[in-house]
Design a protein around this motif. Structure first.
Motif, PDB file in Angstrom:
ATOM      1  N   SER A 236      54.740  76.476  16.274  1.00  0.00           N
ATOM      2  CA  SER A 236      53.650  77.259  15.708  1.00  0.00           C
ATOM      3  C   SER A 236      54.123  78.143  14.564  1.00  0.00           C
TER       4      SER A 236
ATOM      5  N   LYS B 223      40.420  79.358  23.485  1.00  0.00           N
ATOM      6  CA  LYS B 223      40.255  78.762  22.146  1.00  0.00           C
ATOM      7  C   LYS B 223      41.541  78.923  21.337  1.00  0.00           C
ATOM      8  N   SER B 224      42.191  80.073  21.455  1.00  0.00           N
ATOM      9  CA  SER B 224      43.447  80.306  20.744  1.00  0.00           C
ATOM     10  C   SER B 224      44.523  79.337  21.221  1.00  0.00           C
TER      11      SER B 224
ATOM     12  N   THR C 133      44.299  82.433  15.223  1.00  0.00           N
ATOM     13  CA  THR C 133      43.357  82.607  14.130  1.00  0.00           C
ATOM     14  C   THR C 133      44.126  82.991  12.865  1.00  0.00           C
TER      15      THR C 133
ATOM     16  N   GLN D 140      44.006  76.351  22.575  1.00  0.00           N
ATOM     17  CA  GLN D 140      43.648  74.990  22.165  1.00  0.00           C
ATOM     18  C   GLN D 140      43.821  74.765  20.665  1.00  0.00           C
ATOM     19  N   ASN D 141      43.457  75.752  19.861  1.00  0.00           N
ATOM     20  CA  ASN D 141      43.407  75.565  18.405  1.00  0.00           C
ATOM     21  C   ASN D 141      44.512  76.282  17.639  1.00  0.00           C
ATOM     22  N   GLY D 142      45.292  77.081  18.317  1.00  0.00           N
ATOM     23  CA  GLY D 142      46.305  77.875  17.632  1.00  0.00           C
ATOM     24  C   GLY D 142      45.727  79.219  17.216  1.00  0.00           C
TER      25      GLY D 142
ATOM     26  N   ASP E 291      44.599  86.148  20.546  1.00  0.00           N
ATOM     27  CA  ASP E 291      45.796  85.402  20.141  1.00  0.00           C
ATOM     28  C   ASP E 291      47.046  85.974  20.818  1.00  0.00           C
TER      29      ASP E 291
END
Length: 118
Positions: free
Chosen positions: A114, A46-47, A53, A49-51, A91
């Motif tokens: 990023s 998830k980190s 947290t 894919q979405n960057g 992350d």
């Protein structure tokens, strides 16, 4: 035995597969499987894919006899709860895996992009 490039592309239990730019689709499947096999693999994916947290924030209580509410601030590491610690670790692991699984010039471009979102 295969070439060094083939060995790096395949990865190991302790090192993620290296992206060979001409074979992204295969690498994506292999890196996803590698990550799923890690503790908190879903959070790591998830980190990626979405960057990362966003840093947890907290608002301190107002001083006694004051109606002014302090502005939110970033939490100190010691103030993180278990879930926030888990997300921060995911992350960090995502960044480590990408730094090891992507050629340097690609990782550097991702890392620079990023850093503008902080």
């Amino acid at each position: 035995m295969g070439s060094n490039e083939e060995t790096n592309a395949a990865g190991t239990d302790t090192r993620p597969p290296m992206l060979v730019e001409s074979d992204y689709d295969s690498w994506k499947i292999r890196i996803h499987r590698y990550i799923r096999g890690k503790p908190n693999g879903k959070l790591i994916w998830k980190s990626i894919q979405n960057g990362p947290t966003p840093h947890p924030m907290i608002t301190d209580p107002p001083p006694t006899d004051s109606t002014i509410v302090p502005a939110p601030r970033k939490k100190l590491d010691s103030e993180f709860n278990e879930e926030e610690n888990k997300l921060e670790m995911a992350d960090t692991q995502a960044e480590i895996i990408l730094s090891q699984g992507l050629p340097r010039h690609i990782f550097n471009n991702l890392h620079l992009d990023s850093s503008h979102h902080c």
